[in-house]
Design a protein around this motif. Sequence first.
Motif, PDB file in Angstrom:
ATOM      1  N   ARG A 105      36.389  39.740  38.046  1.00 34.94           N
ATOM      2  CA  ARG A 105      35.569  40.207  39.164  1.00 34.94           C
ATOM      3  C   ARG A 105      35.466  41.733  39.212  1.00 34.94           C
ATOM      4  NH1 ARG A 105      34.377  37.268  43.563  1.00 34.94           N
ATOM      5  NH2 ARG A 105      35.153  38.903  44.978  1.00 34.94           N
ATOM      6  N   ASP A 106      36.496  42.440  38.746  1.00 35.93           N
ATOM      7  CA  ASP A 106      36.398  43.897  38.756  1.00 35.93           C
ATOM      8  C   ASP A 106      35.374  44.386  37.737  1.00 35.93           C
ATOM      9  OD1 ASP A 106      37.971  43.198  36.549  1.00 35.93           O
ATOM     10  OD2 ASP A 106      39.552  44.662  36.975  1.00 35.93           O
ATOM     11  N   PRO A 152      38.714  48.687  51.707  1.00 34.10           N
ATOM     12  CA  PRO A 152      38.482  47.591  52.651  1.00 34.10           C
ATOM     13  C   PRO A 152      39.191  46.301  52.248  1.00 34.10           C
ATOM     14  CG  PRO A 152      36.597  47.826  51.204  1.00 34.10           C
ATOM     15  CD  PRO A 152      37.544  48.939  50.852  1.00 34.10           C
ATOM     16  N   PHE A 153      39.837  46.308  51.082  1.00 36.33           N
ATOM     17  CA  PHE A 153      40.482  45.112  50.559  1.00 36.33           C
ATOM     18  C   PHE A 153      41.992  45.321  50.464  1.00 36.33           C
ATOM     19  CE2 PHE A 153      36.206  45.188  48.577  1.00 36.33           C
ATOM     20  CZ  PHE A 153      35.686  44.051  49.185  1.00 36.33           C
ATOM     21  N   ALA A 154      42.744  44.319  50.954  1.00 40.21           N
ATOM     22  CA  ALA A 154      44.200  44.431  50.981  1.00 40.21           C
ATOM     23  C   ALA A 154      44.816  44.410  49.590  1.00 40.21           C
ATOM     24  CB  ALA A 154      44.786  43.301  51.836  1.00 40.21           C
ATOM     25  N   SER A 212      28.978  40.787  46.929  1.00 33.39           N
ATOM     26  CA  SER A 212      30.251  40.062  47.003  1.00 33.39           C
ATOM     27  C   SER A 212      31.156  40.804  47.980  1.00 33.39           C
ATOM     28  CB  SER A 212      30.925  39.959  45.636  1.00 33.39           C
ATOM     29  OG  SER A 212      32.152  39.259  45.740  1.00 33.39           O
ATOM     30  N   THR A 213      31.467  40.159  49.082  1.00 37.24           N
ATOM     31  CA  THR A 213      32.275  40.804  50.120  1.00 37.24           C
ATOM     32  C   THR A 213      33.709  40.296  50.132  1.00 37.24           C
ATOM     33  OG1 THR A 213      31.450  39.181  51.725  1.00 37.24           O
ATOM     34  CG2 THR A 213      30.290  41.290  51.591  1.00 37.24           C
ATOM     35  N   GLY A 214      34.092  39.529  49.108  1.00 41.69           N
ATOM     36  CA  GLY A 214      35.470  39.074  49.010  1.00 41.69           C
ATOM     37  C   GLY A 214      35.795  37.903  49.913  1.00 41.69           C
ATOM     38  N   TRP A 215      37.081  37.741  50.171  1.00 48.41           N
ATOM     39  CA  TRP A 215      37.585  36.626  50.966  1.00 48.41           C
ATOM     40  C   TRP A 215      38.150  37.126  52.287  1.00 48.41           C
ATOM     41  CZ3 TRP A 215      37.508  36.509  45.753  1.00 48.41           C
ATOM     42  CH2 TRP A 215      37.138  35.305  45.120  1.00 48.41           C
ATOM     43  N   ASP A 216      37.874  36.379  53.356  1.00 52.10           N
ATOM     44  CA  ASP A 216      38.505  36.633  54.646  1.00 52.10           C
ATOM     45  C   ASP A 216      39.799  35.831  54.680  1.00 52.10           C
ATOM     46  OD1 ASP A 216      39.312  36.868  57.271  1.00 52.10           O
ATOM     47  OD2 ASP A 216      37.371  36.365  58.140  1.00 52.10           O
ATOM     48  N   GLU A 217      40.919  36.531  54.633  1.00 53.66           N
ATOM     49  CA  GLU A 217      42.220  35.867  54.587  1.00 53.66           C
ATOM     50  C   GLU A 217      42.780  35.584  55.974  1.00 53.66           C
ATOM     51  OE1 GLU A 217      43.122  34.830  51.843  1.00 53.66           O
ATOM     52  OE2 GLU A 217      42.327  36.141  50.275  1.00 53.66           O
ATOM     53  N   ARG A 273      40.967  41.252  54.341  1.00 57.08           N
ATOM     54  CA  ARG A 273      40.047  40.836  53.305  1.00 57.08           C
ATOM     55  C   ARG A 273      40.627  41.168  51.941  1.00 57.08           C
ATOM     56  NH1 ARG A 273      35.076  44.158  54.122  1.00 57.08           N
ATOM     57  NH2 ARG A 273      34.249  43.008  52.326  1.00 57.08           N
ATOM     58  N   THR A 274      40.373  40.299  50.977  1.00 53.40           N
ATOM     59  CA  THR A 274      40.796  40.553  49.606  1.00 53.40           C
ATOM     60  C   THR A 274      39.595  40.410  48.677  1.00 53.40           C
ATOM     61  OG1 THR A 274      41.415  38.232  49.271  1.00 53.40           O
ATOM     62  CG2 THR A 274      43.160  39.739  49.990  1.00 53.40           C
TER      63      THR A 274
END
Length: 228
Positions: A79-80, A102-104, A125-130, A135-136
Motif C-alpha cells: 500500500r505504501d 493522520p495514521f497511528a 484511500s483513507t485507511g481504516w477506522d480502528e 486511523r491506520t
Amino acid sequence: MAARTANGTTSVRTVAQALGQSTTPPPPPPPPASSPFTDVPSNYTYITEITWLATQGISTGWVEANGTRTYHPLDPVNRDAMAAFMYRLAGSPAFSPPAVSPFADMTTQTPFYKEITWLSTQGISTGWDEGNGIRTYRPLQPVNRDAMAAFMYRLAGSPAYAAPAASPFTDVTPQTPFYKEINWLSTTGISTGWTESNSTRTYRPVTAVARDAMAAFMYRYNTSFPRS
C-alpha cells in the motif's frame, strides 16, 4: 524464471492471462531495444509496460550494490508503494504533507509519507477506522485486485457509472466489496477478468497485484485517462 516455473512458484503467462483480460487491451508502447532492469529480460511479457513505467518516473526500481538496476516484477505491490505510484501517475501534484501523521501506524518519517497522505486527502484511500478516533493505513499490506479497482476509480474522479444488476463474474456478486468499482475497471479495459475453461468469467478480487501487473494496469489507465 525457468527454475521457478519448474517448481511451481512462478508461471509463465501472457499479459491477458496475468492481468485477467478477456478483451483486447490498449496496445502497449513499442518494445524497448533493451531492458533497463537486470531481472526483466527484453522478452519478458510485461517489458514494454514496465519500461514505460520507468521512463515516466513512476517506478524506477532498485539500484543494486554493483550499480545495476532491478524491478522485482513478481513482488506484490504494498500500500505504501501503491500510493507513490498513483501520486506519480497523477503527475506528482504540488502537495504539502501534514506536520502530524493522520495514521497511528505511520510517522512523518515513514517511507512515502507525502504520497500516502496525498492519497488520503484525495479520498483515494483513507485507511481504516480502528475506533476511538484512531486511523491506520497499513502501509506494508499488499494491495488486492478489488482494492486496486477502487483506487483507480477514485483516481479517475469517481466517474458516473451504473454497475450491472447481475455480476459478469462468477466470483463477484453485487454484495462483493467494491462491486461497482470492479465492474467499472472491467468496462475501461484496464482489467476485465479471466475467461475460465467453462467460458465463465472470474475477477479474483482478493488476489494480490504484482509489480509487473501494476505496470500494465497503470499503462492502460493512462491510455484512458492521460495525464495533462
